[in-house]
Design an enzyme around this catalytic site. Structure first.
Site, short mmCIF file in Angstrom:
data_model
loop_
_atom_site.label_atom_id
_atom_site.label_comp_id
_atom_site.label_asym_id
_atom_site.label_seq_id
_atom_site.Cartn_x
_atom_site.Cartn_y
_atom_site.Cartn_z
N LYS A 136 0.83 -1.20 0.00
CA LYS A 136 0.00 0.00 0.00
C LYS A 136 0.87 1.26 0.00
CE LYS A 136 -2.02 2.76 3.47
NZ LYS A 136 -2.75 3.15 4.62
N ASN A 137 1.92 1.26 0.82
CA ASN A 137 2.72 2.48 0.99
C ASN A 137 3.64 2.76 -0.20
OD1 ASN A 137 1.50 3.00 3.41
ND2 ASN A 137 3.14 2.15 4.67
N ARG A 187 -4.95 10.80 4.21
CA ARG A 187 -3.95 11.87 4.20
C ARG A 187 -2.99 11.76 3.02
NH1 ARG A 187 -2.17 7.98 7.58
NH2 ARG A 187 -0.09 7.27 7.03
N CYS A 220 -5.57 8.19 9.47
CA CYS A 220 -5.55 7.63 10.84
C CYS A 220 -5.43 8.75 11.87
CB CYS A 220 -4.34 6.72 11.02
SG CYS A 220 -4.42 5.15 10.18
N PRO A 262 1.94 16.85 10.31
CA PRO A 262 1.80 18.11 9.60
C PRO A 262 2.23 17.99 8.15
CG PRO A 262 3.72 18.18 11.03
CD PRO A 262 3.03 16.86 11.28
N LYS A 282 13.85 16.97 9.34
CA LYS A 282 13.28 15.78 9.96
C LYS A 282 13.09 14.74 8.86
CE LYS A 282 9.22 14.56 12.67
NZ LYS A 282 7.82 14.69 12.35
N VAL A 283 13.37 13.49 9.17
CA VAL A 283 13.18 12.44 8.16
C VAL A 283 11.68 12.24 7.95
CG1 VAL A 283 13.53 10.01 7.60
CG2 VAL A 283 15.33 11.28 8.77
N ASP A 303 5.12 0.79 11.93
CA ASP A 303 3.92 0.08 11.48
C ASP A 303 3.89 -1.38 11.92
OD1 ASP A 303 2.76 2.27 10.34
OD2 ASP A 303 3.21 1.74 8.26
#
Length: 420
Positions: A22-23, A91, A115, A121, A160-161, A305
């Protein structure tokens, strides 16, 4: 709303074929907006988020159809706004923004849903597109991006990663003028898969999978055929299903090389594991797992996950295991539900201390997010008595026919429609 009714305990055993990730499928579908010719995407899982994405691409003017593979023809895209009614449930829709502004000079996306786990953000996406020369305004609940002419390549250092923002910048930069370098880029296999897809269409991306990705902009992207990488989180979930039920499993059509951290912890828990090029076997030889301690961290660390599934493993294991969640806040919402089934645990801010118990008892529990819901379903498989899991629309967002696959392993699980 559907629910699952699960009768336990069962020892799960057998084979399962893993679906596409999915990702990876989601960013690849959105990246297809960059192509001026038709693309065919194979091994796309059948999930609610995928259906929403296909609908969204259709609303933007792309021709989208599914017959085994998903076919996307974005040559006639003529709408540049992703509306709230589709975005609110997912999202990932923010991934439409980069391709739209890169190819058409404009795009707007409603601020996203998804979720309910902590703050996610879109600032990093916006920052990246601004570095590439896009003008961005937030108004009336929409992120609106425009650029005069083409985006311009830039040297972007991420403070930020972020998997999501890395995908946005990488996708948009494929059509920018000049070279873009992303430092402190996310290294997830799904980033590599998205880069490989874009390169198939004619992009020039190198370094995906490392923390420094280089994109040489090209004038246009063509069509192509691409196969989505197998889902490492689905694979991990089924491996844990066998481990917690003291059973055995062979996962087919998977990629062991994307699961090093998870396989290491399963071995530490006492699982006997073998791997081939596209399969993994796990056998507990009827033994109870041993508790493991770990921190979640960005790839190649232990994936957030898989945290909920390993919480369950620790809660039925021998000994005490400590799990520290460093990626998302509010990601232990499954633990109070498991405590209702007889688990023993304490949550201290971003850490959960799990004291293994010998058995769980069936109860009525509620899914709160995608991976939490998977851990509750697996708990139902090994608990004594009947467990009902409510709000399983969460699980349908990320698992392709989970009840059919569990049933094939011997689980006694049924989907109950609301009116029954």
């Amino acid at each position: 709303m559907d629910k699952f009714r699960v009768q336990g305990p069962t020892r799960l055993a057998g084979e399962v074929t893993i679906s596409g990730a999915k990702n990876a499928a989601l960013p690849i579908l959105f990246a297809a907006l960059l192509a001026e010719e038709p693309v065919e995407i194979q091994n796309v899982p059948k999930l609610r988020d995928i259906d929403t994405t296909m609908k969204l691409l259709g609303q933007l003017g792309a021709r989208v159809e599914r017959n085994g593979s998903v076919h996307v023809d974005a040559s006639d895209v003529n709408v540049f706004c992703a509306p709230y009614d589709l975005v609110k449930t997912m999202r990932a829709s923010i991934w439409a923004l980069g391709p739209l502004v890169a190819r058409f000079g404009q795009g707007q996306v409603s601020l996203p849903g998804g979720c309910a786990i902590g703050a996610r953000p879109v600032d990093l996406h916006i920052y990246g597109l601004e570095q590439l020369g896009a003008q961005i305004v937030l108004e009336e609940g929409y992120v609106k991006a425009t650029v005069d002419g083409r985006l311009k390549g830039a040297h972007i250092v991420m403070d930020k990663v972020s998997v999501g923002a890395t995908v946005t910048i990488m996708s948009a930069a494929t059509l920018a003028e000049g070279t873009t370098i992303i430092e402190n880029a996310a290294r997830e296999p799904e980033i590599v898969d998205t880069a490989n897809f874009l390169n198939t269409l004619g992009a020039k991306i190198s370094g995906a999978g490392s923390d420094k990705i280089t994109i040489e902009g090209v004038a246009r992207l063509g069509g192509g055929v691409y196969r989505v990488v197998p889902d490492r989180i689905e694979t991990g979930t089924f491996l844990v299903a066998a481990a917690v039920s003291r059973g055995q499993i062979i996962c087919r059509n998977t990629r062991p090389d994307t699961l090093d951290a998870v396989l290491a912890k399963l071995r530490e828990a006492g699982a006997d594991i073998e791997v081939g090029e596209d399969w993994i076997s796990l056998d507990m030889h009827g033994k109870r797992p041993k508790a493991v301690t770990f921190r979640t961290s960005p790839h190649p660390g232990f994936p957030t996950d898989m945290q909920a599934q390993f919480s369950l493993l620790n809660l039925v294991a021998e000994g005490t295991g400590v799990i520290t969640e460093t990626i998302f806040e509010n990601r232990f919402m499954h633990v109070p539900e498991l405590i209702r089934m007889g688990a023993q645990a304490e949550i201290e801010s971003n850490t959960v201390i799990c004291h293994g118990v010998d058995k769980l008892s069936g109860a009525q529990v509620m899914a709160t997010d995608l991976r939490a819901s998977a851990s509750l379903v697996l708990a139902g498989c090994i608990a004594e008595g009947v467990t009902t899991v409510d709000r399983i629309y969460h699980i349908d967002r990320g698992y392709d026919r989970i009840e059919d696959k569990l049933r094939a392993l011997g689980a006694n699980i049924e989907r109950v429609k609301e009116h029954e």
